[in-house]
Enzyme design. Structure first.
Site, mmCIF file in Angstrom:
data_model
loop_
_atom_site.group_PDB
_atom_site.id
_atom_site.type_symbol
_atom_site.label_atom_id
_atom_site.label_comp_id
_atom_site.label_asym_id
_atom_site.label_seq_id
_atom_site.Cartn_x
_atom_site.Cartn_y
_atom_site.Cartn_z
ATOM 1 N N GLU A 66 0.829 -1.212 0.000
ATOM 2 C CA GLU A 66 0.000 0.000 0.000
ATOM 3 C C GLU A 66 0.860 1.257 0.000
ATOM 4 O O GLU A 66 0.516 2.254 -0.637
ATOM 5 C CB GLU A 66 -0.946 0.013 1.208
ATOM 6 C CG GLU A 66 -1.912 -1.159 1.280
ATOM 7 C CD GLU A 66 -2.701 -1.384 0.011
ATOM 8 O OE1 GLU A 66 -2.908 -0.430 -0.765
ATOM 9 O OE2 GLU A 66 -3.104 -2.539 -0.227
ATOM 10 N N HIS A 80 1.755 2.229 -3.391
ATOM 11 C CA HIS A 80 0.737 3.098 -4.015
ATOM 12 C C HIS A 80 0.856 4.531 -3.485
ATOM 13 O O HIS A 80 0.764 5.494 -4.241
ATOM 14 C CB HIS A 80 -0.676 2.598 -3.696
ATOM 15 C CG HIS A 80 -1.053 1.302 -4.364
ATOM 16 N ND1 HIS A 80 -0.860 1.054 -5.705
ATOM 17 C CD2 HIS A 80 -1.666 0.188 -3.859
ATOM 18 C CE1 HIS A 80 -1.340 -0.158 -5.989
ATOM 19 N NE2 HIS A 80 -1.816 -0.704 -4.886
#
Ligand code: ARG
Ligand code: ZN
Ligand code: CA
Length: 331
Positions: free
Chosen positions: A248, A251
């Site tokens: 994550e 990202h």
């Protein structure tokens, strides 16, 4: 060449007093971009099913828009060396239930930070599944070893600044319904501060993140959300080594999935990751879903969907792209 090309990497700066030179990756200069045709096919798969728009599953158009925003933001920086920032302050917000579920310990949070620092410095290259305590699924092959040779030190390091704890049954079990409120209320710092929220996200969802380009319009929503049981030593089967956080944050630093745009240019907008038709699951090493394109699938890349024990690295190209996003949107 379409998509992403580095104009040059020049390491000319003297090491600072804190870190020895060998710890520091080479500075990055902004890339030249050429317009790519948008992907013809959309191949997005998300184990979370109908996850929130932040789950990293982007249409070719959405990915193209983020990429154009990056390219535009880098224009004024062209020719400059973009020094990797080295240290990202991290605030972890633990949301838990009255009965104690989800009350992740300080120790586990420190372990998560350690996992991030190992992952972002390239330290999982060559680590075997046995060493990280799991069995058959992540057994390595020669193909995996080859991929690991490209394990980059991205230059990013993470330093825990604060842990906040909120006990609220509704917020814990209904994070997605309340997430905008939760984040607006708890978030700390500016664009450079990583806010991580932990809660119960339900059985299908491991985590999600905002992109750096989103910060300008919604600074209070910026950050990463991970299921509490994905932290190292958590109860989530196959996903409890902390690489949901690693993924994550990829990202959060601007990376797309390795399977973005499938076998169609510009793929994930990174030169040194092969094209990939769809998300990997488990640890299907030696898989090659775009046989007409060079390279086997990046099954062990942190930006795939493989099991935590299967994931070992970011590439140099991904490292540069994260540094570019940092310079463009977070520094
Ligand atoms: N599905 C999530 C996403 O797209 C997370 C996948 C994380 N994978 C893992 N092995 N922890 O952002
Ligand atoms: Zn993702
Ligand atoms: Ca690629």
């Amino acid at each position: 060449m379409c998509g992403f090309a580095l104009t040059g990497v020049v390491a000319t700066t003297a090491p600072d007093a804190v870190e020895p030179a060998h710890m520091r990756p080479a500075p990055v200069v902004p890339a030249e971009f050429e317009k790519c045709p948008p992907g013809m096919e959309m191949r997005v798969s998300d184990p979370g099913g109908a996850g929130p728009p932040e789950s990293g599953a982007l249409t070719p158009e959405q990915a193209d828009r983020y990429h154009r925003q990056l390219r535009d933001a880098l224009v004024p920086l062209r020719g400059q060396q973009l020094e990797p920032p080295h240290t990202v302050p991290v605030v972890v917000h633990v949301i838990s239930a009255e009965d104690g579920s989800g009350d992740v310990s300080d120790e586990r949070i420190h372990e998560q930070i350690d996992v991030l620092n190992t992952a972002y410095s390239g330290g999982y290259a060559g680590v075997t599944a046995q060493e990280v305590g799991v069995g058959e699924t992540a057994k390595r092959s020669a193909g995996v070893k080859a991929a690991e040779e490209n394990a980059a030190d991205t230059g990013f390091r993470f330093e825990l600044a604060e842990i906040t704890r909120t006990v609220d049954d509704d917020w814990f079990t209904g994070f997605d319904q309340h997430r905008d409120t939760i984040r607006a209320r708890l978030r700390q710092g500016g664009a450079e501060t990583l806010n991580i929220y932990t809660a119960d996200l339900g059985p299908g969802l491991l985590g999600y993140s905002t992109f750096p380009q989103d910060y300008k319009d919604k600074p209070e929503q910026d950050g990463v959300v991970v299921a509490h049981d994905t932290l190292p030593g958590g109860d989530r089967d196959r996903f409890n080594l902390g690489h949901t956080g690693t993924h994550e944050i990829g990202h959060w630093l601007g990376l797309f999935h390795t399977f973005q745009n499938g076998c169609t240019p510009p793929g994930d907008y990174v030169d040194d990751t092969p094209y990939e038709r769809e998300a990997a699951s488990g640890c299907p090493v030696d898989r090659d879903t775009c046989p007409d394109e060079p390279g086997k699938d990046a099954v062990t890349n942190f930006m795939n969907y493989s099991d935590d024990a299967c994931m070992t690295h970011f590439t140099e190209g991904q490292g540069r792209r994260m540094v570019e996003h940092w310079a463009a949107f977070r520094s």
